[in-house]
Design a protein around this motif. Structure first.
Motif, PDB file in Angstrom:
ATOM      1  N   GLY A 129      -4.276  22.740 -22.188  1.00  0.00           N
ATOM      2  CA  GLY A 129      -3.634  23.842 -21.736  1.00  0.00           C
ATOM      3  C   GLY A 129      -2.417  22.980 -21.222  1.00  0.00           C
ATOM      4  O   GLY A 129      -2.328  22.194 -21.537  1.00  0.00           O
ATOM      5  N   HIS A 130      -1.612  23.186 -20.822  1.00  0.00           N
ATOM      6  CA  HIS A 130      -0.671  23.109 -19.978  1.00  0.00           C
ATOM      7  C   HIS A 130      -1.018  21.193 -19.684  1.00  0.00           C
ATOM      8  O   HIS A 130       0.003  20.588 -19.900  1.00  0.00           O
ATOM      9  N   GLY A 131      -1.152  21.712 -18.433  1.00  0.00           N
ATOM     10  CA  GLY A 131      -1.766  20.202 -18.740  1.00  0.00           C
ATOM     11  C   GLY A 131      -2.232  19.258 -18.929  1.00  0.00           C
ATOM     12  O   GLY A 131      -1.673  18.148 -19.079  1.00  0.00           O
ATOM     13  N   GLY A 132      -3.050  19.389 -19.670  1.00  0.00           N
ATOM     14  CA  GLY A 132      -3.703  18.228 -20.446  1.00  0.00           C
ATOM     15  C   GLY A 132      -3.101  17.986 -21.852  1.00  0.00           C
ATOM     16  O   GLY A 132      -2.971  16.407 -22.332  1.00  0.00           O
ATOM     17  N   MET A 133      -2.010  18.930 -22.195  1.00  0.00           N
ATOM     18  CA  MET A 133      -1.314  18.648 -23.203  1.00  0.00           C
ATOM     19  C   MET A 133      -0.231  17.208 -22.717  1.00  0.00           C
ATOM     20  O   MET A 133       0.703  16.491 -23.205  1.00  0.00           O
ATOM     21  N   HIS A 134       0.380  17.779 -21.527  1.00  0.00           N
ATOM     22  CA  HIS A 134       1.178  17.273 -20.654  1.00  0.00           C
ATOM     23  C   HIS A 134       0.581  15.274 -19.854  1.00  0.00           C
ATOM     24  O   HIS A 134       1.763  14.704 -20.964  1.00  0.00           O
ATOM     25  N   ALA A 135      -0.214  16.032 -19.930  1.00  0.00           N
ATOM     26  CA  ALA A 135      -1.513  14.468 -19.456  1.00  0.00           C
ATOM     27  C   ALA A 135      -1.402  13.483 -20.836  1.00  0.00           C
ATOM     28  O   ALA A 135      -0.915  12.179 -21.129  1.00  0.00           O
ATOM     29  N   VAL A 173      -5.884   9.043 -27.663  1.00  0.00           N
ATOM     30  CA  VAL A 173      -6.141   9.564 -26.843  1.00  0.00           C
ATOM     31  C   VAL A 173      -6.717  11.113 -27.941  1.00  0.00           C
ATOM     32  O   VAL A 173      -6.878  11.359 -28.824  1.00  0.00           O
ATOM     33  N   THR A 174      -8.184  11.421 -26.707  1.00  0.00           N
ATOM     34  CA  THR A 174      -8.590  12.149 -27.691  1.00  0.00           C
ATOM     35  C   THR A 174      -8.437  14.048 -26.662  1.00  0.00           C
ATOM     36  O   THR A 174      -9.277  13.582 -25.681  1.00  0.00           O
ATOM     37  N   VAL A 175      -7.986  14.947 -27.528  1.00  0.00           N
ATOM     38  CA  VAL A 175      -7.862  16.110 -25.956  1.00  0.00           C
ATOM     39  C   VAL A 175      -9.280  16.870 -26.768  1.00  0.00           C
ATOM     40  O   VAL A 175      -8.907  17.271 -27.697  1.00  0.00           O
ATOM     41  N   VAL A 176      -9.994  17.693 -25.413  1.00  0.00           N
ATOM     42  CA  VAL A 176     -11.120  18.419 -25.685  1.00  0.00           C
ATOM     43  C   VAL A 176     -10.903  20.006 -25.098  1.00  0.00           C
ATOM     44  O   VAL A 176     -10.856  19.653 -23.745  1.00  0.00           O
ATOM     45  N   VAL A 210     -10.384  12.225 -18.687  1.00  0.00           N
ATOM     46  CA  VAL A 210      -9.057  13.501 -17.531  1.00  0.00           C
ATOM     47  C   VAL A 210      -9.192  14.588 -17.641  1.00  0.00           C
ATOM     48  O   VAL A 210      -9.682  15.089 -18.493  1.00  0.00           O
ATOM     49  N   ILE A 211      -9.782  14.738 -16.405  1.00  0.00           N
ATOM     50  CA  ILE A 211     -10.414  16.184 -16.639  1.00  0.00           C
ATOM     51  C   ILE A 211      -9.117  17.414 -15.985  1.00  0.00           C
ATOM     52  O   ILE A 211      -9.089  16.924 -14.573  1.00  0.00           O
ATOM     53  N   VAL A 212      -8.658  18.276 -16.807  1.00  0.00           N
ATOM     54  CA  VAL A 212      -7.670  19.348 -16.470  1.00  0.00           C
ATOM     55  C   VAL A 212      -8.222  20.504 -15.892  1.00  0.00           C
ATOM     56  O   VAL A 212      -8.337  21.052 -16.701  1.00  0.00           O
ATOM     57  N   ALA A 213      -7.544  20.260 -14.460  1.00  0.00           N
ATOM     58  CA  ALA A 213      -8.288  22.276 -13.113  1.00  0.00           C
ATOM     59  C   ALA A 213      -8.486  23.775 -14.643  1.00  0.00           C
ATOM     60  O   ALA A 213      -6.613  23.600 -15.064  1.00  0.00           O
ATOM     61  N   VAL A 214      -8.840  24.462 -15.052  1.00  0.00           N
ATOM     62  CA  VAL A 214      -8.205  25.232 -15.612  1.00  0.00           C
ATOM     63  C   VAL A 214      -7.807  26.258 -14.986  1.00  0.00           C
ATOM     64  O   VAL A 214      -8.595  26.525 -13.531  1.00  0.00           O
ATOM     65  N   SER A 215      -6.622  27.593 -14.494  1.00  0.00           N
ATOM     66  CA  SER A 215      -6.312  28.353 -13.928  1.00  0.00           C
ATOM     67  C   SER A 215      -6.163  29.846 -14.674  1.00  0.00           C
ATOM     68  O   SER A 215      -4.985  29.398 -15.579  1.00  0.00           O
ATOM     69  N   GLN A 216      -6.823  30.343 -14.031  1.00  0.00           N
ATOM     70  CA  GLN A 216      -6.982  31.844 -14.283  1.00  0.00           C
ATOM     71  C   GLN A 216      -7.070  32.649 -13.572  1.00  0.00           C
ATOM     72  O   GLN A 216      -7.157  31.905 -12.717  1.00  0.00           O
ATOM     73  N   SER A 217      -6.209  34.002 -13.685  1.00  0.00           N
ATOM     74  CA  SER A 217      -5.860  34.472 -12.865  1.00  0.00           C
ATOM     75  C   SER A 217      -7.140  35.615 -12.390  1.00  0.00           C
ATOM     76  O   SER A 217      -7.871  35.837 -13.337  1.00  0.00           O
ATOM     77  N   PRO A 218      -7.546  35.713 -11.203  1.00  0.00           N
ATOM     78  CA  PRO A 218      -8.789  36.969 -11.462  1.00  0.00           C
ATOM     79  C   PRO A 218      -8.661  38.310 -11.774  1.00  0.00           C
ATOM     80  O   PRO A 218      -7.571  39.276 -12.456  1.00  0.00           O
ATOM     81  N   PRO A 219      -9.806  38.384 -12.350  1.00  0.00           N
ATOM     82  CA  PRO A 219      -9.231  39.706 -13.610  1.00  0.00           C
ATOM     83  C   PRO A 219      -8.972  40.926 -12.995  1.00  0.00           C
ATOM     84  O   PRO A 219      -7.981  41.761 -13.663  1.00  0.00           O
ATOM     85  N   ARG A 220      -9.049  41.078 -11.639  1.00  0.00           N
ATOM     86  CA  ARG A 220      -8.426  42.172 -11.463  1.00  0.00           C
ATOM     87  C   ARG A 220      -6.479  42.511 -11.373  1.00  0.00           C
ATOM     88  O   ARG A 220      -5.856  43.529 -11.527  1.00  0.00           O
TER      89      ARG A 220
END
Length: 126
Positions: free
Chosen positions: A6-12, A27-30, A102-112
């Motif tokens: 995502g945004h953090g992983g790509m910029h890392a 660099v390997t991005v998974v 490097v583990i980049v946390a996923v940011s997701q909005s709650p379903p509601r």
């Protein structure tokens, strides 16, 4: 190895390339997706203010020097330096050894909240 494209992983990955240079490290991005989505622009794309192609960035195109693996990471064994990825048939498979991760946390909005945003975007189109 960067887990998350995502945004953090790509910029890392971009930052690592700038700091280390392209010959000092591979660099390997998974990520499960082969693209990065600009989340703040999704509402604008839904209402037609921004073209959808401007919201999605293909990782292989943005990071041509990096190895992009389109798989979901099941687990990491930091002691053994092994990453386990989900294979096509759903079973975990060993992908590779890594020196650092490097583990980049996923940011997701709650379903509601996502549903509320979608209703708001549809309402503004009318």
């Amino acid at each position: 190895m960067i887990v998350g494209g995502g945004h953090g992983g790509m910029h890392a990955a971009l930052r690592l390339r700038r700091v280390l240079g392209h010959r000092q490290a591979t660099v390997t991005v998974v990520d499960a997706n082969s693209y990065m989505t600009y989340q703040p622009l999704l509402a604008e794309a839904a209402v037609g203010s921004v073209e959808p192609r401007h919201v999605v960035v293909p990782l292989r195109q943005a990071l041509p020097w990096a190895h992009v693996v389109t798989r979901e990471v099941v687990s990491n064994d930091h002691a053994q330096r092994i990453a386990y990825l989900r294979s096509d048939d759903g079973d975990p498979a060993v992908i590779s050894l890594f020196d650092a991760s490097v583990i980049v946390a996923v940011s997701q909005s709650p379903p509601r909240q996502r549903a509320r945003r979608a209703r708001r975007a549809r309402g503004s189109v009318r």
